[in-house]
Design an enzyme around this catalytic site. Structure first.
Site, mmCIF file in Angstrom:
data_model
loop_
_atom_site.group_PDB
_atom_site.id
_atom_site.type_symbol
_atom_site.label_atom_id
_atom_site.label_comp_id
_atom_site.label_asym_id
_atom_site.label_seq_id
_atom_site.Cartn_x
_atom_site.Cartn_y
_atom_site.Cartn_z
ATOM 1 N N GLY A 35 0.844 -1.207 0.000
ATOM 2 C CA GLY A 35 0.000 0.000 0.000
ATOM 3 C C GLY A 35 0.871 1.246 0.000
ATOM 4 O O GLY A 35 0.691 2.166 -0.816
ATOM 5 N N HIS A 36 1.863 1.274 0.905
ATOM 6 C CA HIS A 36 2.778 2.421 0.938
ATOM 7 C C HIS A 36 3.544 2.535 -0.377
ATOM 8 O O HIS A 36 3.762 3.628 -0.893
ATOM 9 C CB HIS A 36 3.811 2.245 2.063
ATOM 10 C CG HIS A 36 3.241 2.238 3.445
ATOM 11 N ND1 HIS A 36 3.240 1.120 4.257
ATOM 12 C CD2 HIS A 36 2.647 3.215 4.170
ATOM 13 C CE1 HIS A 36 2.700 1.418 5.415
ATOM 14 N NE2 HIS A 36 2.308 2.672 5.400
ATOM 15 N N GLY A 149 -2.959 7.301 1.548
ATOM 16 C CA GLY A 149 -3.792 6.167 1.155
ATOM 17 C C GLY A 149 -5.222 6.352 1.652
ATOM 18 O O GLY A 149 -5.454 6.834 2.765
ATOM 19 N N LYS A 151 -7.196 4.169 2.645
ATOM 20 C CA LYS A 151 -7.621 3.279 3.736
ATOM 21 C C LYS A 151 -7.936 4.117 4.986
ATOM 22 O O LYS A 151 -8.875 3.840 5.709
ATOM 23 C CB LYS A 151 -6.542 2.238 4.046
ATOM 24 C CG LYS A 151 -7.126 1.008 4.653
ATOM 25 C CD LYS A 151 -6.470 0.422 5.865
ATOM 26 C CE LYS A 151 -5.363 1.103 6.518
ATOM 27 N NZ LYS A 151 -5.431 1.052 7.977
#
Ligand code: PAF
Length: 287
Positions: A35-36, A149, A151
């Site tokens: 994700g990063h 992100g 999220k």
């Protein structure tokens, strides 16, 4: 590749900008995952210079939260950033706590409006800690653009609001959630889950798909019914405890009572699987 001093980072970034190079910032707390790295890749596509900050920020953890437990995996983080292939246009900024909060540090950035509800209701000091460190990172890196992100959906709303309210000269880019093959949203905190708990954690993303299906395919507009279906799915996991399930306006995060005449909404969840607190969300385009 690693810079630990704010002054040194600012000089590097200033010298890049002097030559017209666009500087991108990817703020992280380490424990890096794909994700990063999707944020690092996005920054690498848009910018000639990229700063990835790694700082486990004590100010955004509550007293009984996981500050001490939070993964600190600098060597692995460095390798992952290298795997993004940005070579010498990337710098890792890894400051100490004393570098970020020297003796006598005494300021707080408080963003209003979008921070009091949801995460803010369960973690009352969290967003003050986030906005304070993020504003410092913006200033130290002198970045033209920063990547976050989705999220952490509410965090993105809070950062956007801080940037708008305080006229901070930086662009904010929000990147999609990256999920594992089992649907679990990638998070540094997933490392706390045992194999059996990881299976239980799949109920979060599955419950979001159930909600999407109810809204998009079945035409349901009844928020109570949708939240009930999400709750039922989550509670099939024996160790799940729900902090919140909410359906909210995508911009101001106010909870919606109905989806009638509403073009889009976001469903947000926070659920503990035993002691591991996970969050997830999904933006729904309503037909
Ligand atoms: O999303 C995170 O990892 C953190 O909240 C951030 C933005 C790096 C600030 O510490």
């Amino acid at each position: 590749m690693i810079i630990t001093s704010s002054g040194e980072l600012f000089s590097w970034s200033s010298s890049q900008r002097k030559f017209g190079v666009r500087v991108g910032l990817v703020p992280t707390m380490g424990g890096l995952h794909e994700g990063h790295i999707s944020l690092v890749r996005a920054a690498g596509r848009d910018c000639g210079a990229v700063v990835v900050s790694i700082f486990v920020n004590p100010k955004q953890f509550g007293q009984n939260e996981d500050f001490n437990l939070y993964p600190r995996t600098l060597d692995a983080d460095k390798n992952l950033v290298e795997s993004a292939g940005l070579r010498d246009k990337v710098r890792l900024f890894v400051p100490s706590v004393e570098e970020m909060y020297p003796l006598g540090f005494d300021s707080v950035v408080h963003v209003g409006g979008v921070t009091g509800m949801l995460e803010g209701a369960f973690r009352p000091t969290h967003f003050d800690g986030v906005s304070t460190v993020v504003l410092k990172l913006f200033n130290i890196s002198g970045a033209d653009v920063a990547y976050f992100g989705l999220k952490d959906y509410q965090q993105v709303c809070a950062i956007r609001k801080m940037v708008a309210d305080l006229n901070i000269p930086i662009d904010i880019v929000a990147c999609p959630i990256i999920r594992g093959a089992d649907g679990v949203a990638l998070s540094s905190r997933n490392s706390y889950l045992s194999a059996a708990q990881r299976i239980q954690a799949t109920v979060l993303s599955q419950s979001l798909l159930i909600a999407e299906n109810l809204i998009v395919s079945e035409g349901c507009r009844d928020v109570g019914k949708i939240i009930g279906a999400v709750r039922d799915k989550i509670l099939t996991a024996v160790d799940a405890k729900i902090d919140y399930i909410a359906i909210a306006d995508t911009k101001n995060l106010k909870e919606l009572k109905t989806l009638d005449n509403c073009p889009e909404a976001v469903i947000l969840l926070a659920v503990k699987i035993e002691t591991t607190r996970l969050i997830d969300n999904k933006i729904i385009n309503i037909p």
